[in-house]
Scaffold this active site. Sequence first.
Site, PDB file in Angstrom:
ATOM      1  N   GLY A  58       0.816  -1.208   0.000  1.00  0.00           N
ATOM      2  CA  GLY A  58       0.000   0.000   0.000  1.00  0.00           C
ATOM      3  C   GLY A  58       0.850   1.258   0.000  1.00  0.00           C
ATOM      4  O   GLY A  58       0.613   2.187  -0.789  1.00  0.00           O
ATOM      5  N   ASN A  69      -4.205 -11.360  -1.024  1.00  0.00           N
ATOM      6  CA  ASN A  69      -4.242 -12.793  -1.377  1.00  0.00           C
ATOM      7  C   ASN A  69      -5.134 -13.584  -0.445  1.00  0.00           C
ATOM      8  O   ASN A  69      -5.320 -13.175   0.695  1.00  0.00           O
ATOM      9  CB  ASN A  69      -2.811 -13.356  -1.328  1.00  0.00           C
ATOM     10  CG  ASN A  69      -2.076 -13.085  -2.619  1.00  0.00           C
ATOM     11  OD1 ASN A  69      -2.634 -13.231  -3.699  1.00  0.00           O
ATOM     12  ND2 ASN A  69      -0.825 -12.674  -2.509  1.00  0.00           N
ATOM     13  N   ASN A  96      -8.752 -13.366   5.682  1.00  0.00           N
ATOM     14  CA  ASN A  96      -8.716 -12.274   4.709  1.00  0.00           C
ATOM     15  C   ASN A  96     -10.085 -12.012   4.079  1.00  0.00           C
ATOM     16  O   ASN A  96     -10.391 -10.884   3.687  1.00  0.00           O
ATOM     17  CB  ASN A  96      -7.632 -12.510   3.652  1.00  0.00           C
ATOM     18  CG  ASN A  96      -6.254 -12.144   4.193  1.00  0.00           C
ATOM     19  OD1 ASN A  96      -6.142 -11.514   5.245  1.00  0.00           O
ATOM     20  ND2 ASN A  96      -5.201 -12.522   3.492  1.00  0.00           N
ATOM     21  N   HIS A 110      -3.141 -16.703  -9.435  1.00  0.00           N
ATOM     22  CA  HIS A 110      -1.891 -16.148  -8.937  1.00  0.00           C
ATOM     23  C   HIS A 110      -1.335 -17.154  -7.933  1.00  0.00           C
ATOM     24  O   HIS A 110      -1.585 -17.087  -6.751  1.00  0.00           O
ATOM     25  CB  HIS A 110      -2.187 -14.808  -8.259  1.00  0.00           C
ATOM     26  CG  HIS A 110      -0.963 -14.133  -7.750  1.00  0.00           C
ATOM     27  ND1 HIS A 110       0.168 -13.982  -8.503  1.00  0.00           N
ATOM     28  CD2 HIS A 110      -0.689 -13.545  -6.554  1.00  0.00           C
ATOM     29  CE1 HIS A 110       1.077 -13.340  -7.791  1.00  0.00           C
ATOM     30  NE2 HIS A 110       0.581 -13.076  -6.616  1.00  0.00           N
ATOM     31  N   ARG A 115       0.138 -15.209   5.525  1.00  0.00           N
ATOM     32  CA  ARG A 115       0.027 -16.529   6.172  1.00  0.00           C
ATOM     33  C   ARG A 115       1.149 -16.668   7.195  1.00  0.00           C
ATOM     34  O   ARG A 115       2.313 -16.387   6.898  1.00  0.00           O
ATOM     35  CB  ARG A 115       0.153 -17.609   5.094  1.00  0.00           C
ATOM     36  CG  ARG A 115      -0.270 -18.968   5.594  1.00  0.00           C
ATOM     37  CD  ARG A 115      -0.480 -19.883   4.410  1.00  0.00           C
ATOM     38  NE  ARG A 115      -0.226 -21.255   4.771  1.00  0.00           N
ATOM     39  CZ  ARG A 115       0.085 -22.190   3.898  1.00  0.00           C
ATOM     40  NH1 ARG A 115       0.204 -21.898   2.629  1.00  0.00           N
ATOM     41  NH2 ARG A 115       0.276 -23.431   4.296  1.00  0.00           N
ATOM     42  N   ASP A 156      -5.680   2.582   7.248  1.00  0.00           N
ATOM     43  CA  ASP A 156      -5.214   1.341   7.884  1.00  0.00           C
ATOM     44  C   ASP A 156      -5.840   1.270   9.272  1.00  0.00           C
ATOM     45  O   ASP A 156      -6.286   2.286   9.810  1.00  0.00           O
ATOM     46  CB  ASP A 156      -3.683   1.330   7.993  1.00  0.00           C
ATOM     47  CG  ASP A 156      -3.126  -0.073   8.122  1.00  0.00           C
ATOM     48  OD1 ASP A 156      -2.547  -0.588   7.151  1.00  0.00           O
ATOM     49  OD2 ASP A 156      -3.287  -0.687   9.217  1.00  0.00           O
TER      50      ASP A 156
HETATM   51  N1  APR Z   1      -8.538  -2.461   7.443  1.00  0.00           N
HETATM   52  C1  APR Z   1      -7.496  -1.713   7.007  1.00  0.00           C
HETATM   53  N2  APR Z   1      -6.233  -2.178   6.993  1.00  0.00           N
HETATM   54  C2  APR Z   1      -6.022  -3.409   7.464  1.00  0.00           C
HETATM   55  C3  APR Z   1      -7.074  -4.243   7.930  1.00  0.00           C
HETATM   56  C4  APR Z   1      -8.380  -3.700   7.903  1.00  0.00           C
HETATM   57  N3  APR Z   1      -9.432  -4.406   8.335  1.00  0.00           N
HETATM   58  N4  APR Z   1      -6.523  -5.420   8.312  1.00  0.00           N
HETATM   59  C5  APR Z   1      -5.197  -5.354   8.084  1.00  0.00           C
HETATM   60  N5  APR Z   1      -4.885  -4.136   7.579  1.00  0.00           N
HETATM   61  C6  APR Z   1      -3.584  -3.609   7.190  1.00  0.00           C
HETATM   62  C7  APR Z   1      -2.451  -4.001   8.151  1.00  0.00           C
HETATM   63  O1  APR Z   1      -2.464  -3.218   9.319  1.00  0.00           O
HETATM   64  C8  APR Z   1      -1.217  -3.756   7.273  1.00  0.00           C
HETATM   65  O2  APR Z   1      -0.689  -2.452   7.460  1.00  0.00           O
HETATM   66  O3  APR Z   1      -3.160  -4.146   5.946  1.00  0.00           O
HETATM   67  C9  APR Z   1      -1.758  -3.900   5.842  1.00  0.00           C
HETATM   68  C10 APR Z   1      -1.117  -5.059   5.075  1.00  0.00           C
HETATM   69  O4  APR Z   1       0.209  -4.727   4.872  1.00  0.00           O
HETATM   70  P1  APR Z   1       1.419  -5.770   4.966  1.00  0.00           P
HETATM   71  O5  APR Z   1       1.190  -6.700   6.103  1.00  0.00           O
HETATM   72  O6  APR Z   1       2.681  -4.974   4.914  1.00  0.00           O
HETATM   73  O7  APR Z   1       1.243  -6.651   3.659  1.00  0.00           O
HETATM   74  P2  APR Z   1       1.765  -6.308   2.178  1.00  0.00           P
HETATM   75  O8  APR Z   1       3.134  -6.850   2.008  1.00  0.00           O
HETATM   76  O9  APR Z   1       1.533  -4.874   1.891  1.00  0.00           O
HETATM   77  O10 APR Z   1       0.797  -7.205   1.318  1.00  0.00           O
HETATM   78  C11 APR Z   1      -0.581  -6.898   1.236  1.00  0.00           C
HETATM   79  O11 APR Z   1      -0.873  -7.920  -0.889  1.00  0.00           O
HETATM   80  O12 APR Z   1       0.469  -9.151  -2.278  1.00  0.00           O
HETATM   81  C12 APR Z   1      -0.534  -9.206  -1.311  1.00  0.00           C
HETATM   82  O13 APR Z   1      -0.197 -11.321  -0.205  1.00  0.00           O
HETATM   83  C13 APR Z   1      -0.122  -9.936  -0.069  1.00  0.00           C
HETATM   84  O14 APR Z   1      -2.309 -10.093   0.885  1.00  0.00           O
HETATM   85  C14 APR Z   1      -1.081  -9.389   0.932  1.00  0.00           C
HETATM   86  C15 APR Z   1      -1.301  -7.958   0.451  1.00  0.00           C
END
Ligand code: APR
Length: 314
Positions: A13, A119, A94, A174, A81, A32
């Site tokens: 993001g 994912n 998710n 994917h 995961r 977030d």
């Molecule tokens: N509302 C808003 N944000 C949320 C929520 C929610 N209900 N639940 C989780 N989050 C936020 C987390 O706090 C975190 O900052 O989603 C963000 C996910 O970021 P990362 O854990 O850094 O994951 P990232 O590497 O960005 O990947 C995001 O993309 O490629 C796919 O498999 C990957 O599903 C994953 C997604």
Amino acid sequence: MPKISIIGAGSVGSTTAFLTAIKNLADLVLVDIVEGLPQGIALDILEATAGLGVNLRIVGSNSYEETKNSDIIVVTAGVPRKPGMSREDLVEINTKIVADVAKRSSVKSPNAIFIVITNPLDSMCYVVKQVTGFGRKRIIGQAGILDTLRMKTFIAQKLNVDAGSIEAQVLGSHGDEMVPIISKTEISGKPVGDVLSKDVIGEIVERTKNGGAEIVNLLKTGSAYFAPASAVTLMTEAIFKNTKQVFPCSVYLEGEYGLKDLFIGVPVRLGNGGAEEIVELDLTLRERNALLESADVIRATQEVAKNFLARHSA
Ligand code: APR
């Protein structure tokens, strides 16, 4: 200026936000659940762009109020995961997150186009469709572009050519069952089979399929984010600039490629209207069968998401 809201200000993001900003593409809202995170990322990006001649509104928030009337909603919210978690557990967790995100953001932006990254991708697109009721042109999953960028990179490295001279498409799910379309892969207009041996093509296909895992193994914690963010930006740019470029994206099929009632990666023409057209390529029998196998795998995951939604919608 168009407006993009990015839900989930984690690695993908925040990198998507940064790329969007330096390309001066759209005003940005980062949302977030972690307090301070979207605000901090937004401020950092705003400060970064101050010296780059970019003049955008970039804000972070823990609520959806700021996302009102977005043109595009990018969904990266979710959890990765973790050890001890089954794939099924991940789908359910998710599904819950993406359903909540889709509901809240669609209410604020009823005309938005969703780009989904979380994912398992194809099933998360399905969740957005079920929850929002949006038409299929307005729900697009990002995966195939990323896999295609990876395949182009590996071919370019082998041949020492510019990745821009390569035409390639990776379709299907994917995951391990993705389908690199070798019959349509070309380097400066020449079929890849004329330029690389079968063995080398096989190696490249395998490396592409393991592209995500290769990065995870190198990073040790977390997964890829620069290339996924770049892939999202290619999509948002095509939509805003109405370029009508064709990219592999996950969209809901209604009979195309002999498949229906699922999201899967196929070539899609992107423009102002979102996924404006599904392009049906003339695939080899082997590629067509691989796509059908890929669909079976997606259906199994989609079923888990579907059941979860049915159990929790009462
Ligand atoms: N509302 C808003 N944000 C949320 C929520 C929610 N209900 N639940 C989780 N989050 C936020 C987390 O706090 C975190 O900052 O989603 C963000 C996910 O970021 P990362 O854990 O850094 O994951 P990232 O590497 O960005 O990947 C995001 O993309 O490629 C796919 O498999 C990957 O599903 C994953 C997604």
